[in-house]
Design a protein around this motif. Structure first.
Motif, PDB file in Angstrom:
ATOM      1  N   ARG A   3      66.698  97.648  -5.745  1.00 24.96           N
ATOM      2  CA  ARG A   3      66.685  97.366  -4.077  1.00 24.96           C
ATOM      3  C   ARG A   3      66.285  96.314  -2.850  1.00 24.96           C
ATOM      4  O   ARG A   3      64.810  96.508  -3.001  1.00 24.96           O
ATOM      5  N   SER A   4      66.680  95.232  -3.005  1.00 20.30           N
ATOM      6  CA  SER A   4      66.095  94.333  -2.653  1.00 20.30           C
ATOM      7  C   SER A   4      66.101  94.558  -1.154  1.00 20.30           C
ATOM      8  O   SER A   4      66.657  95.326   0.302  1.00 20.30           O
ATOM      9  N   LEU A   5      64.591  94.184  -0.381  1.00 15.58           N
ATOM     10  CA  LEU A   5      64.576  94.340   1.108  1.00 15.58           C
ATOM     11  C   LEU A   5      64.871  93.067   1.658  1.00 15.58           C
ATOM     12  O   LEU A   5      64.460  93.682   3.379  1.00 15.58           O
ATOM     13  N   ARG A   6      65.583  92.141   1.497  1.00 16.20           N
ATOM     14  CA  ARG A   6      66.061  91.039   2.213  1.00 16.20           C
ATOM     15  C   ARG A   6      66.987  91.617   2.875  1.00 16.20           C
ATOM     16  O   ARG A   6      67.990  91.734   2.642  1.00 16.20           O
ATOM     17  N   GLY A   7      66.971  90.994   4.431  1.00  9.85           N
ATOM     18  CA  GLY A   7      68.347  92.005   5.942  1.00  9.85           C
ATOM     19  C   GLY A   7      68.301  92.705   5.944  1.00  9.85           C
ATOM     20  O   GLY A   7      68.758  93.183   6.888  1.00  9.85           O
ATOM     21  N   LEU A   8      67.338  94.075   5.246  1.00 13.63           N
ATOM     22  CA  LEU A   8      67.233  94.863   5.761  1.00 13.63           C
ATOM     23  C   LEU A   8      66.516  94.941   7.114  1.00 13.63           C
ATOM     24  O   LEU A   8      65.155  94.466   7.270  1.00 13.63           O
ATOM     25  N   ASP A   9      67.043  95.852   8.209  1.00 13.55           N
ATOM     26  CA  ASP A   9      66.596  95.951   9.843  1.00 13.55           C
ATOM     27  C   ASP A   9      65.629  97.560   9.483  1.00 13.55           C
ATOM     28  O   ASP A   9      65.568  97.855   7.755  1.00 13.55           O
ATOM     29  N   GLU A  10      64.828  97.747  10.241  1.00  6.91           N
ATOM     30  CA  GLU A  10      64.024  98.326  10.247  1.00  6.91           C
ATOM     31  C   GLU A  10      63.728  99.546   9.884  1.00  6.91           C
ATOM     32  O   GLU A  10      63.468 100.552   9.213  1.00  6.91           O
ATOM     33  N   THR A  11      65.308 100.094  10.167  1.00  8.22           N
ATOM     34  CA  THR A  11      65.840 101.488  10.306  1.00  8.22           C
ATOM     35  C   THR A  11      65.757 101.800   8.858  1.00  8.22           C
ATOM     36  O   THR A  11      65.295 102.886   8.068  1.00  8.22           O
ATOM     37  N   ALA A  12      66.216 100.324   8.218  1.00  9.99           N
ATOM     38  CA  ALA A  12      66.831 100.823   6.729  1.00  9.99           C
ATOM     39  C   ALA A  12      65.185 101.058   5.743  1.00  9.99           C
ATOM     40  O   ALA A  12      65.182 101.539   4.813  1.00  9.99           O
ATOM     41  N   LEU A  13      64.471  99.826   5.855  1.00  9.13           N
ATOM     42  CA  LEU A  13      63.252  99.679   5.903  1.00  9.13           C
ATOM     43  C   LEU A  13      63.092 101.021   5.473  1.00  9.13           C
ATOM     44  O   LEU A  13      62.178 101.770   4.376  1.00  9.13           O
ATOM     45  N   THR A  14      62.452 101.861   7.026  1.00  9.10           N
ATOM     46  CA  THR A  14      61.659 103.258   6.946  1.00  9.10           C
ATOM     47  C   THR A  14      62.634 104.006   6.133  1.00  9.10           C
ATOM     48  O   THR A  14      61.777 104.912   5.729  1.00  9.10           O
ATOM     49  N   GLU A  15      63.834 104.446   5.515  1.00 13.15           N
ATOM     50  CA  GLU A  15      64.356 105.171   5.050  1.00 13.15           C
ATOM     51  C   GLU A  15      63.976 105.114   3.498  1.00 13.15           C
ATOM     52  O   GLU A  15      63.522 106.137   2.637  1.00 13.15           O
ATOM     53  N   LEU A  16      64.056 103.616   3.373  1.00 14.46           N
ATOM     54  CA  LEU A  16      63.650 103.178   2.084  1.00 14.46           C
ATOM     55  C   LEU A  16      62.306 103.810   2.047  1.00 14.46           C
ATOM     56  O   LEU A  16      62.001 104.198   0.303  1.00 14.46           O
ATOM     57  N   ARG A  17      61.407 103.403   2.551  1.00 18.11           N
ATOM     58  CA  ARG A  17      60.208 104.100   2.550  1.00 18.11           C
ATOM     59  C   ARG A  17      59.998 105.146   1.933  1.00 18.11           C
ATOM     60  O   ARG A  17      58.951 105.887   1.088  1.00 18.11           O
ATOM     61  N   ARG A  18      60.583 106.117   2.846  1.00 26.09           N
ATOM     62  CA  ARG A  18      60.437 107.164   2.951  1.00 26.09           C
ATOM     63  C   ARG A  18      60.574 108.104   1.807  1.00 26.09           C
ATOM     64  O   ARG A  18      60.255 108.810   1.053  1.00 26.09           O
ATOM     65  N   GLU A  19      61.799 107.678   1.006  1.00 25.63           N
ATOM     66  CA  GLU A  19      62.624 107.720   0.204  1.00 25.63           C
ATOM     67  C   GLU A  19      61.376 107.744  -1.789  1.00 25.63           C
ATOM     68  O   GLU A  19      62.048 107.911  -2.284  1.00 25.63           O
ATOM     69  N   ALA A  20      60.228 106.303  -1.512  1.00 30.61           N
ATOM     70  CA  ALA A  20      60.619 105.787  -2.707  1.00 30.61           C
ATOM     71  C   ALA A  20      59.091 105.286  -2.855  1.00 30.61           C
ATOM     72  O   ALA A  20      58.575 105.383  -3.535  1.00 30.61           O
ATOM     73  N   VAL A  21      58.439 105.360  -1.269  1.00 30.81           N
ATOM     74  CA  VAL A  21      56.987 104.289  -1.525  1.00 30.81           C
ATOM     75  C   VAL A  21      56.221 105.793  -0.795  1.00 30.81           C
ATOM     76  O   VAL A  21      56.322 106.814  -0.236  1.00 30.81           O
ATOM     77  N   ALA A  22      54.714 105.920  -1.566  1.00 33.35           N
ATOM     78  CA  ALA A  22      53.485 106.627  -0.232  1.00 33.35           C
ATOM     79  C   ALA A  22      52.278 105.842  -0.549  1.00 33.35           C
ATOM     80  O   ALA A  22      52.636 104.579  -1.492  1.00 33.35           O
ATOM     81  N   PHE A  23      51.934 106.125   0.787  1.00 29.81           N
ATOM     82  CA  PHE A  23      50.643 105.451   0.951  1.00 29.81           C
ATOM     83  C   PHE A  23      49.447 106.064   0.976  1.00 29.81           C
ATOM     84  O   PHE A  23      48.689 106.601   1.522  1.00 29.81           O
TER      85      PHE A  23
END
Length: 260
Positions: free
Chosen positions: A68-88
């Protein structure tokens, strides 16, 4: 690719004082691989990681996470994608002091509105050697044990990608090697993509491959690294040449990863 950067450029500031941290980087991190990112101070390592993770926005170019491209995603959409797909996993453990080990491990799942898999949570805490300390709070743990909690937290969500920024920088040698083994095992056993920024050739030797940055551009990479081969490559980069004598700077930031 789990993570794909395409001609990513990042510039901080404007005018004569502008600093180019990334100079048009194209690179893909395949699913189930453990990649170390290395380079001199100021080479753009952390900027690359932050852009790849959606924590920073490139000046130009594109980043995609799990397709999924991150281009143009707002902060809410980015946060949701990180929650689903990313750990830090960072050098600072980012644990909640009032919560127990187990509560800290499941916190990202709780915030995402997911029900933790209790059996799996117990298993990952056991894997990091803290099964006897599940009810302890961070103040009752050593620095190494707190980092293990952070590793367990990254494992618990079964995310597709884990980003780690100098995760062993504050640890003693023995604990650091144990944490690196856990990061390596989560890629091999769980199929997670792990991207780790480090300055330490020994840490990098735990990865499947090492990508070397110089002045915001990918200069080279190596597969099946050893501490010795990584240290040698860093020395050659400092001299401005590859081990085979080639002069750096001809790739323009684009580098096609070789196959394992």
């Amino acid at each position: 690719m789990s993570v794909q950067l395409t001609d990513v450029r990042k510039v901080y500031g404007t005018g004569p004082g502008a600093v180019e941290a990334l100079g048009g980087v194209t690179y893909g991190f395949k699913a189930g691989t453990f990649t170390a990112v290395m380079g001199p101070s100021g080479s753009g390592k952390s900027t690359l990681l932050h852009c790849a993770a959606g924590l920073d926005v490139p000046t130009s170019g594109d980043v995609s996470l799990v397709g999924r491209s991150l281009r143009g995603l707002d902060e809410t959409a980015l946060t949701e994608l990180r929650r689903e797909a990313v750990a830090f996993v960072f050098q600072s453990f980012n644990l909640m002091p009032a919560l127990t080990v187990r509560q800290n491990v499941v916190l990202p799942l709780t915030l995402a509105g997911k029900s933790p898999d209790d059996a799996w949570v117990t298993e990952v805490i056991r894997r990091v050697g803290l099964d006897a300390r599940m009810k302890h709070r961070p103040s009752e743990l050593s620095g190494g044990q707190q980092q293990r909690v952070a590793i367990a937290r990254a494992l618990a969500g079964r995310t597709a990608v884990t980003f780690a920024d100098e995760p062993t920088g504050a640890l003693d040698t023995t604990t650091a090697l144990e944490v690196l083994a856990l990061l390596r095992d989560q890629s091999r056993e769980l199929g997670q993509t792990t991207v780790m920024v480090t300055h330490d050739p020994v840490a990098a030797s735990y990865a499947d491959r090492v990508v070397f940055l110089v002045d915001g551009r990918i200069a080279s990479e190596t597969t099946h690294p050893t501490a010795e081969s990584v240290a040698a490559e860093l020395a050659h980069l400092s001299a401005g040449r590859t081990p085979d004598g080639r002069t750096r700077g001809g790739a323009g930031g684009r580098f096609a990863p070789t196959e394992n």
